[in-house]
Design a protein around this motif. Sequence first.
Motif, short mmCIF file in Angstrom:
data_model
loop_
_atom_site.label_atom_id
_atom_site.label_comp_id
_atom_site.label_asym_id
_atom_site.label_seq_id
_atom_site.Cartn_x
_atom_site.Cartn_y
_atom_site.Cartn_z
N ALA A 7 -10.54 87.12 54.36
CA ALA A 7 -9.48 87.51 53.42
C ALA A 7 -10.04 88.38 52.31
N ARG A 15 -10.98 91.85 53.43
CA ARG A 15 -9.80 92.68 53.68
C ARG A 15 -9.03 92.98 52.40
N GLN A 70 -7.65 90.77 50.43
CA GLN A 70 -6.54 89.85 50.26
C GLN A 70 -6.93 88.72 49.31
#
Length: 323
Positions: free
Chosen positions: A297, A300, A302
């Motif tokens: 996460a 990326r 995120q």
Amino acid sequence: MARVAGVSPITVSRALSYPDKVKEETRQRILAAVAQTGYVVNHFASSLRSGRSTIVTVFVSNLSNPHFATSIQGIVDAFEATPYHLMFAQIGYSENTEIKVVNAALPFRPAGVVFTGVVRAASTRAAVGKLEIPIVEMWGHRDDPIDMLVGFSNADGGRLMGRHFGQRGFRRIVYSGHTVERGAERIAGFRAGLAETGADLAYIHPMEGTRGIIDGMRAFDDILAAMPDCDAIFFGTDILGIGALLRARERNVAVPGQVAIAGFGGLDFTAHLNPSLTTLNIEGYDMGLNAGRMMLARLRGQPVERPVFDYPITLLERQSTAR
């Protein structure tokens, strides 16, 4: 290799690193050229040139430890079918070894770093903290993690076992296992749990470093030699506890009639021993899977809702500590 495939070098790079961004026909042509030429992608060199790495380094205390192996499998499964590549390095249980191995790996500029343990050395914590990359620590607890942490409280686990031993009426009690860092936390919790029932820890048998079944067998001999009237032993790993069970059988020492034995880690096959081994269960695979997903996460871009995630420890009461 690009010439053989009839495409540009940048298309080759894109097809090998991000296959979903290249047409299937083009990707198959490039794969055929790779097979024909024997081309191998040097991910380390690529990361040094571009400053962007697809390497995630996983530092493991002991690669042969089955407790850590389940967590490693969880990490591997989390990264499956992603453009990232895992590099594993063993750092042992020594602070000096940890420093040397980590310092040797960091120049490869990993995209992220996972530790199957809480980083001990202050210099290592400072060094990886300055990298400005995602960091995940595992298999322990700390109020000030470097970045993210997926673990559990060793103190809580020790307390559970202490209560269990005390409530079973054991009073000549021994702990055998690691005694520093997480081992020290486990012992402190064990003492606290015993105290709740009016019991106390009579003897500590240190077992530092990497240990196997044979060490558990030897530990059992050493403990009975030092404390012949011992009636219960809490081992810091299931592996040591299994070794002790084997030695007890060889010596015709009744478990749990004469000595109760318990482990730590919740390995699956401990339920099928004779007697079955009482242990503290840790969700090792889930910890690894969660750690890998948290790392992905962050890589990326995120958000991670829970950067510090503590798993509960459960006591599995079995035959080896029955009364």
